[in-house]
Write an enzyme that holds these catalytic residues in place. Structure first.
Site, short mmCIF file in Angstrom:
data_model
loop_
_atom_site.label_atom_id
_atom_site.label_comp_id
_atom_site.label_asym_id
_atom_site.label_seq_id
_atom_site.Cartn_x
_atom_site.Cartn_y
_atom_site.Cartn_z
N LYS A 82 45.07 42.83 49.22
CA LYS A 82 43.74 42.31 48.92
C LYS A 82 43.10 43.16 47.82
O LYS A 82 42.93 44.36 47.98
CB LYS A 82 42.86 42.32 50.18
N VAL A 83 42.78 42.52 46.73
CA VAL A 83 42.22 43.22 45.57
C VAL A 83 40.72 43.40 45.78
O VAL A 83 40.00 42.46 46.09
CB VAL A 83 42.49 42.42 44.28
#
Length: 285
Positions: A25-26
């Site tokens: 997850k950025v």
């Protein structure tokens, strides 16, 4: 053209499954990239045009396209996304400041889905087919990237995410279509941090509990406001106790002697020493 993004449900914990792919997850903010008849517009998840804030992303693909992803500022020393840096970019409005920040805090558009391409709506295709089309694209510059993923091994990826200090992981069903709503087909697992805090006051109007921790000298240091987590039972217990330990108030807050302690989970510490997105878990006796 704006397409309302597909939103994540929350998984109870890390999981693995052969019917899922898993992505890191950025830690940035959602971005819809739209190129129509050669004109490029950038949108937040709430349909706010943010094209002027990110001039380095106004580069064309080979044909009309709509992409979904995250815009992030990556710390070159660690390779980890810096959420506060991308918020600085997002909040800049004046042209000279935008130009200055573009050089000091360059952003990357990290793409994880393709919704339209060459006039074709791709949203009803299975995710794996959309990923294959996405991987075949020639990216227009070094400010663009495609998020990596693995199949099946979510728990293994989450251990790497924790070791790297990243925000979390997303699991997505391989056959999922793209729908403009929150869906259990996409599930996030956040890499939470945990802390014990003193609750030193509360907001008078909307809900909020003030928090603090002890610094190195044994003095209380404010760390922000809890806005999520406690249920009716916890709120009732808190307000029952708090009325007897009030130490002062002002227009917005009632302040308390630091006698109530609680455990919170949160995304990370900000650079100014605040809890980012704290969620109340339980009182500490």
């Amino acid at each position: 053209m704006f397409i309302e993004p597909m939103l994540l449900a929350t998984a109870p914990g890390p999981f693995s499954h052969s019917n899922y792919i898993f992505e890191p997850k950025v830690d940035g903010h959602r971005l819809i990239y739209s190129q129509q008849a050669g004109a490029i517009r950038l949108y937040t998840r709430h349909n706010n045009d943010c094209s002027r804030q990110y001039p380095e992303l106004l580069l064309p693909f080979d044909d009309d396209i709509i992409l979904d992803g995250e815009v992030a500022c990556v710390d070159p020393a660690t390779g980890i996304s810096d959420f506060e840096a991308v918020m600085t970019r997002f909040q800049a409005k004046k042209a000279d400041k935008i130009d200055r920040l573009r050089r000091a805090l360059p952003v990357t558009f990290v793409i994880f889905d393709i919704l339209q391409y060459k006039g074709r709506d791709l949203r009803e295709l299975p995710l794996t087919e959309r990923k294959a089309i996405l991987s075949s694209l020639t990216l227009p510059g070094t400010s663009f990237g495609v998020v990596p993923y693995i199949e099946g091994a979510g728990e293994e990826l989450f251990e790497q995410v924790r070791a790297w200090g990243m925000e979390g992981m997303v699991g997505k069903r391989k056959n999922s279509q793209y729908v403009s709503r929150r869906s259990d087909a996409w599930q996030k697992v956040i890499n939470w941090s945990y802390a014990e805090v003193f609750i030193t006051g509360y907001r008078k109007e909307e809900f909020g509990w003030l928090t603090a921790v002890l610094d190195g000298s044994g003095k209380l240091r404010p760390t922000g406001i809890i806005e999520h987590g406690p249920g009716p039972k916890e709120k009732k217990a808190f307000y029952g106790v708090s009325q007897g330990i009030v130490s002062g108030e002002d227009k917005n807050f009632v302040y308390l002697d630091p006698l109530i302690r609680g455990k919170v989970k949160f995304r990370n510490w900000t650079k100014s020493g605040m809890l980012r997105t704290p969620v109340f878990m339980d009182f500490i006796a």
